[in-house]
Design a protein around this motif. Structure first.
Motif, mmCIF file in Angstrom:
data_model
loop_
_atom_site.group_PDB
_atom_site.id
_atom_site.type_symbol
_atom_site.label_atom_id
_atom_site.label_comp_id
_atom_site.label_asym_id
_atom_site.label_seq_id
_atom_site.Cartn_x
_atom_site.Cartn_y
_atom_site.Cartn_z
ATOM 1 N N LEU A 422 38.091 45.581 43.513
ATOM 2 C CA LEU A 422 38.577 44.703 44.700
ATOM 3 C C LEU A 422 39.509 43.819 44.249
ATOM 4 O O LEU A 422 40.718 43.550 44.666
ATOM 5 C CB LEU A 422 37.289 43.875 45.290
ATOM 6 N N GLU A 424 41.396 44.276 41.378
ATOM 7 C CA GLU A 424 42.469 44.817 40.980
ATOM 8 C C GLU A 424 43.561 45.440 42.047
ATOM 9 O O GLU A 424 44.823 45.148 42.310
ATOM 10 C CB GLU A 424 42.124 46.269 40.325
ATOM 11 N N ILE A 425 42.993 45.891 43.288
ATOM 12 C CA ILE A 425 43.842 46.375 44.332
ATOM 13 C C ILE A 425 44.174 44.820 45.189
ATOM 14 O O ILE A 425 45.199 45.160 45.855
ATOM 15 C CB ILE A 425 42.999 47.254 45.456
ATOM 16 N N THR A 426 43.471 43.737 45.135
ATOM 17 C CA THR A 426 44.140 42.772 45.746
ATOM 18 C C THR A 426 45.285 42.313 44.961
ATOM 19 O O THR A 426 46.484 41.873 45.302
ATOM 20 C CB THR A 426 43.089 41.722 45.772
ATOM 21 N N TYR A 428 47.444 43.928 42.568
ATOM 22 C CA TYR A 428 48.392 44.928 42.610
ATOM 23 C C TYR A 428 48.912 45.071 44.037
ATOM 24 O O TYR A 428 50.203 45.089 44.178
ATOM 25 C CB TYR A 428 48.308 46.066 42.039
ATOM 26 N N GLY A 429 48.044 44.929 45.011
ATOM 27 C CA GLY A 429 48.338 45.362 46.497
ATOM 28 C C GLY A 429 49.072 44.071 47.154
ATOM 29 O O GLY A 429 49.559 44.067 48.119
ATOM 30 N N ALA A 432 51.094 41.114 43.353
ATOM 31 C CA ALA A 432 52.077 41.519 42.592
ATOM 32 C C ALA A 432 53.575 41.454 43.397
ATOM 33 O O ALA A 432 54.430 41.663 42.835
ATOM 34 C CB ALA A 432 51.769 42.962 42.173
ATOM 35 N N LEU A 437 52.575 39.827 35.174
ATOM 36 C CA LEU A 437 52.106 39.069 33.686
ATOM 37 C C LEU A 437 53.057 39.313 32.755
ATOM 38 O O LEU A 437 53.695 40.458 32.402
ATOM 39 C CB LEU A 437 50.754 39.821 33.299
ATOM 40 N N TYR A 494 39.605 38.683 38.300
ATOM 41 C CA TYR A 494 40.500 39.817 37.721
ATOM 42 C C TYR A 494 41.710 39.313 37.188
ATOM 43 O O TYR A 494 42.045 39.757 36.037
ATOM 44 C CB TYR A 494 41.102 40.646 39.068
ATOM 45 N N LYS B 58 48.300 50.913 44.231
ATOM 46 C CA LYS B 58 46.938 49.985 44.512
ATOM 47 C C LYS B 58 47.185 49.358 45.791
ATOM 48 O O LYS B 58 48.392 48.658 45.921
ATOM 49 C CB LYS B 58 46.832 48.875 43.381
ATOM 50 N N ASN B 59 46.349 49.235 46.589
ATOM 51 C CA ASN B 59 46.453 48.490 47.849
ATOM 52 C C ASN B 59 45.104 48.410 48.584
ATOM 53 O O ASN B 59 44.147 49.102 48.110
ATOM 54 C CB ASN B 59 47.402 49.255 48.882
ATOM 55 N N LEU B 60 45.121 47.426 49.541
ATOM 56 C CA LEU B 60 43.777 47.097 49.768
ATOM 57 C C LEU B 60 43.095 48.224 50.819
ATOM 58 O O LEU B 60 41.794 48.060 51.146
ATOM 59 C CB LEU B 60 43.845 45.643 50.936
#
Lengths: 500, 402
Positions: A422, A424-426, A428-429, A432, A437, A494, B58-60
């Motif tokens: 969760l 990670e997808i938050t 990058y999604g 980002a 970084l 994360y 990558k996405n929600l």
């Protein structure tokens, strides 16, 4: 003498008082015995297979929200949290109720024949629209909507039961893209398409419903693993339907059982909307199987349907106007077991009439098959008047008694993502878009955030919920308060654990 | 006389100086020119770099399941399978190529000519303008989320981005190039030779650029155009305050079975990727576009088009395949004006069953427009290159996006 009279009068007075108390007190307490909502329960867990009784899934720990006459069901839904029960008391509610939350139960309370009634006044689109999982809707009277009585979009583990639905437009009960659902004990009539329409779903039981005076009674379309049992399907244009509609994103229909239904006198004139698939169903159609595979028809009472008892066709015959190269259009491996069939085909229409005339017959058959399809079988062909069943071999099964339900043994679990995923997808999604970084995009380098908030994920959570503009050389960060608390904490952790 | 010679000397000196200055600045410019030859080693937003130097989406929406893996459903439904796994360098090379008019035969058009970032990666025209200002037959579709589509072009005649761009690059009426000319042009530009060598390090450094590399890089860039963080998405993920009352009313009209918008424009992509004959009118003077009938050779698909996504739809007016409707309001109103009302009399079209007579009120149409505007999200807008490897200029007036 006096004392006797006094005793009699006193007794009468006491009796009157008793009747008064009994009427006022007992009658009002009668409605508190309404059962707990059934989304909290689960069928066939801990029970023998021959019952539709439900077993407790989990303790009820939610709140009970009551809606009384003059109130708003939608306001109650807005106030509800997953696990809550909304009880709606008799009264007329003219609203569109939408439920975009999980595990909400809506339960009408019927008192002395007075139903909580949703009245769309032929102006409102839908009575109930839900997208959440674990939705229960029961004990409502729903009338006069333009679109649907109850429509679900991608909600799993639903229970829709004991509803009384009249003239709600296109569909009465319409779960779409749902998995593992129960539709039972509903009474539906005067629906311009299908009274009960299971569309692009999986693992659905449709049990003990009465559907009548509609264009299609119960329609299983582009769905898999469905059991339609013990329904009373009468006076529709077509009674039970299993088919593939081409051009939909989910393209198969198979593993469908029609069992123990009454499919009687489905001769209603077709009042479907021009252009709709059901508008082409000829009146007098008991059961229609179009392009669906592995459909079993067993122990139904199919009588008085003036065109045919059972029609089995391919898409090219049944719906030639919409081609879809990705929809396989033949009904394969249909199995007809024992059914009671008589008095069907007394007044055939359209193509079936024309085809039967070529056979020197003026009556339609009990069972009519036309077009492609392979591997279909029938248990006792000689019982029925049939057309086009020449290549039907003997059925390989006698009955389906081992199949008690098509629902799953346990609720479909929500897809679980770990906190790390969760986060990670938050990151990058969402994050980002402005942060990376080791480099500066729109916002600061993620490394700076890591350095400031070492061992302090809550600090990140607080900041992203309500950012303060700390640096003049960067644009102001918009609040990320729309993210769930879990997502905010997950992404904070994360970020702090990122190494590259 | 003496004055004159001094003036002459001075002007010669001036000329020399200005020549030097020019040389200095020009060489400065060419320095920044060679600076281009370092491609971005970070993935664009929406992607995570893995150990193999590939950018993974990558996405929600990856929190959710998708019924039968088709990527269609309701608010909390996963996306269909999309394309990812390109390297950051490939994506960045694709970005330069996308904006570079060197890809067209005469250096006049780039991909961005018809897919302009500030116009929702469309061009704001009813139908696009091709080579030599030729007016083409159809509107340029948005490229947002294009990596999730399994068919490209309005008539669905391409099955992949690579197939799509090969058509456009070499169409006589569009970019009008030829494979031979495109390759020889790019192979004669040192900058591109270096960039391709950087993006494709597994092949020889001095190898010639190949067509497949061009296609792949352009595909890589296009699949990085992700728009999944709109106000609607916030609502879908559970933050119900993201939409106001009117927008929610619009969403409920959108997904009800009266308007039936969501039946074809199904979340989360707002397309179910099927074909539909809806019978929209053509702009004055244009004949009926046969649409998918041609590539599929199927009469029943006459006038059928691929259901377009509605994400960022507010940014891509005018609407429909040939831009008949100037506003979203006109576009949504079409659906309530009667089944087949705009079909020419001499045409028999198999209008889609969801086109009916929903009798939507003006109020509902306004709310639908409110809702459609909540699908805007350009937060992952890529950067437009400041200079192009070919040295050519951008083909459009660059408008700054805040």
């Amino acid at each position: 003498m006096k004392s006797t009279l006094f005793k009699i009068i006193g007794g009468l007075l006491l009796l009157a008082l008793g009747v008064f108390l009994g009427r006022t007190l007992l009658s009002s307490s009668g409605e508190s015995t309404v059962p707990m909502p059934s989304t909290l329960q689960y069928r066939n867990v801990g029970h023998s297979g021959d019952t539709t009784q439900v077993a407790q899934r989990k303790e009820f720990t939610g709140q009970i929200i009551e809606v009384k006459k003059g109130g708003s069901i939608q306001e109650a839904v807005k106030a509800a949290n997953p696990g809550d029960l909304i009880r709606v008391f008799p009264g007329t509610y003219s609203e569109n109720v939408y439920i975009d939350k999980d595990d909400i139960s809506l339960q009408g309370v019927v008192i002395k024949g007075e139903w909580p009634t949703l009245d769309g006044q032929h102006k409102i689109n839908d009575a109930f629209l839900y997208s959440g999982n674990g939705i229960l809707i029961e004990n409502f009277k729903i009338i006069n909507y333009k679109g649907n009585g109850i429509m679900g979009q991608a909600g799993n583990n639903f229970v829709i039961r004991n509803n009384w639905i009249i003239d709600t437009g296109v569909y009465g009960i319409f779960p779409q893209f749902g998995k593992n659902g129960l539709i039972e004990h509903n009474v539906l009539s005067v629906i311009a398409d299908a009274a009960i329409y299971v569309g692009m779903c999986d693992n659905i039981d449709v049990l003990h419903n009465e559907v009548f005076d509609s264009v299609a009674g119960i329609e299983i379309e582009n769905s898999r693993h469905c059991l339609v049992e013990n329904n009373y399907v009468h006076d529709n244009t077509g009674g039970l339907l299993a088919f593939i509609t081409p051009g939909l994103p989910i393209k198969t229909a198979f593993d469908i059982i029609f069992r123990n239904n009454f499919v009687v006198n489905n001769n209603h004139p077709n009042f479907g909307a021009p252009g709709s698939t059901v508008a082409s169903i000829p009146p007098g159609t008991g059961i229609l199987i179009m392009a669906a595979d592995d459909v079993i028809v067993e122990n139904n009472i199919i009588t008085g349907n003036k065109n045919t008892g059972i029609t089995i066709v391919d898409l090219a015959t049944g719906d030639p106007k919409a081609n879809d190269p990705n929809s396989e259009g033949n009904p394969d491996r249909v199995v007809i077991l024992d059914n009671i069939m008589f008095d069907n085909g007394n007044d055939p229409t359209g193509e079936i009439k024309a085809i039967m005339l070529t056979q020197m017959q003026t009556k339609g058959p009990d069972i009519f098959a036309y077009g492609g399809g392979t591997g279909s079988t029938i248990r006792d062909k000689n019982r029925y008047r049939t057309f086009g069943l020449g290549d039907y071999g003997p059925a390989q099964i006698e009955d389906t008694k081992d199949i008690k339900t098509m629902m799953l043994g346990a609720p479909v679990p929500p897809r679980s993502v770990t906190d790390q995923e969760l986060g990670e997808i938050t990151y990058y999604g969402v994050c980002a878009g402005c942060h990376a970084l080791g480099t500066t995009l729109i916002g600061v380098d993620t490394q700076i955030i890591k350095d400031i908030y070492v061992d302090n994920p809550q600090g990140i959570v607080n900041y992203i919920t309500k950012p303060l503009n700390l640096r003049d050389d960067y644009p102001e960060m918009p609040p990320q308060d729309y993210l769930s608390e879990e997502a905010k904490m997950a992404v904070a952790n994360y970020i702090l654990e990122m190494t590259n | 006389m003496e004055n004159k010679s001094t003036l002459l000397k001075l002007s010669i000196l001036g000329l020399l100086l200005s020549g030097l200055l020019l040389f200095f600045f020009a060489s400065n410019k060419s320095e920044s020119y060679t600076d281009l030859a370092t491609l971005n080693c970070h993935c664009p937003p929406g992607f995570k770099l893995n150990e193999d130097n590939k950018c993974m989406a990558k996405n929600l929406y990856q929190q959710y399941d998708s019924p039968n893996n088709q990527g269609v459903g309701g608010l909390q439904t996963g996306l269909p399978e999309g394309r990812d796994g390109f390297s950051p360098q490939e994506i960045d090379l694709g970005r330069y190529l996308f904006f570079d008019p060197i890809l067209s035969i005469d250096g006049s058009m780039s991909c961005a000519t018809c897919h302009e970032p500030s116009k929702g990666f469309s061009d704001g025209l009813p139908t696009s303008i091709g080579k030599d200002n030729l007016k083409l037959d159809r509107a340029a579709p948005t490229l947002w989320n294009v990596g999730y589509l399994n068919r490209l072009f309005w008539d669905g005649r391409a099955n992949s981005l690579e197939e799509q761009m090969a058509t456009t690059l070499f169409s006589e009426v569009e970019m009008a190039n030829t494979p031979e000319n495109l390759l020889s042009t790019l192979n004669n530009i040192d900058n591109y030779r270096k960039l391709f060598a950087e993006a494709y390090p597994d092949r020889g450094k001095n190898d010639d650029i190949e067509l497949d590399e061009i296609y792949k890089a352009l595909s890589a860039f296009q699949t990085s155009l992700i728009s999944l963080n709109s106000k609607y998405d916030q609502y879908a993920h559970g933050y119900h305050e993201a939409l106001n009352e009117k927008e929610i009313e619009g969403m409920n009209v959108f997904r009800s079975f009266v308007a039936r918008c969501a039946e074809c424009h199904t979340p989360p992509l707002f397309t179910n990727q099927q074909f539909a004959v809806i019978g929209t009118p053509e702009p004055d003077g244009l004949p009926l576009d046969p649409g998918a009938e041609i590539p599929f050779g199927d009469k029943s698909m006459r006038g059928a088009f691929k259901v377009p996504t509605l994400r960022n739809i507010d940014l891509t007016a005018p609407y429909m395949h040939s831009g008949k409707f100037e506003t979203l309001r006109e576009a949504v109103e079409f659906y309530t004006k009667g089944r087949g009302h705009a079909v020419p009399e001499d045409e028999k079209l198999y209008i889609h069953w969801h086109i009916w007579e929903p009798q939507l009120s003006d109020y509902e149409l306004d709310r639908l427009v409110d809702f459609l505007k909540t699908l805007n999200d350009e937060s992952f807008m890529p950067k437009i290159p400041e200079a192009l490897p070919s040295g050519l200029n951008l083909t459009f007036q660059q408008t700054l996006i805040p």
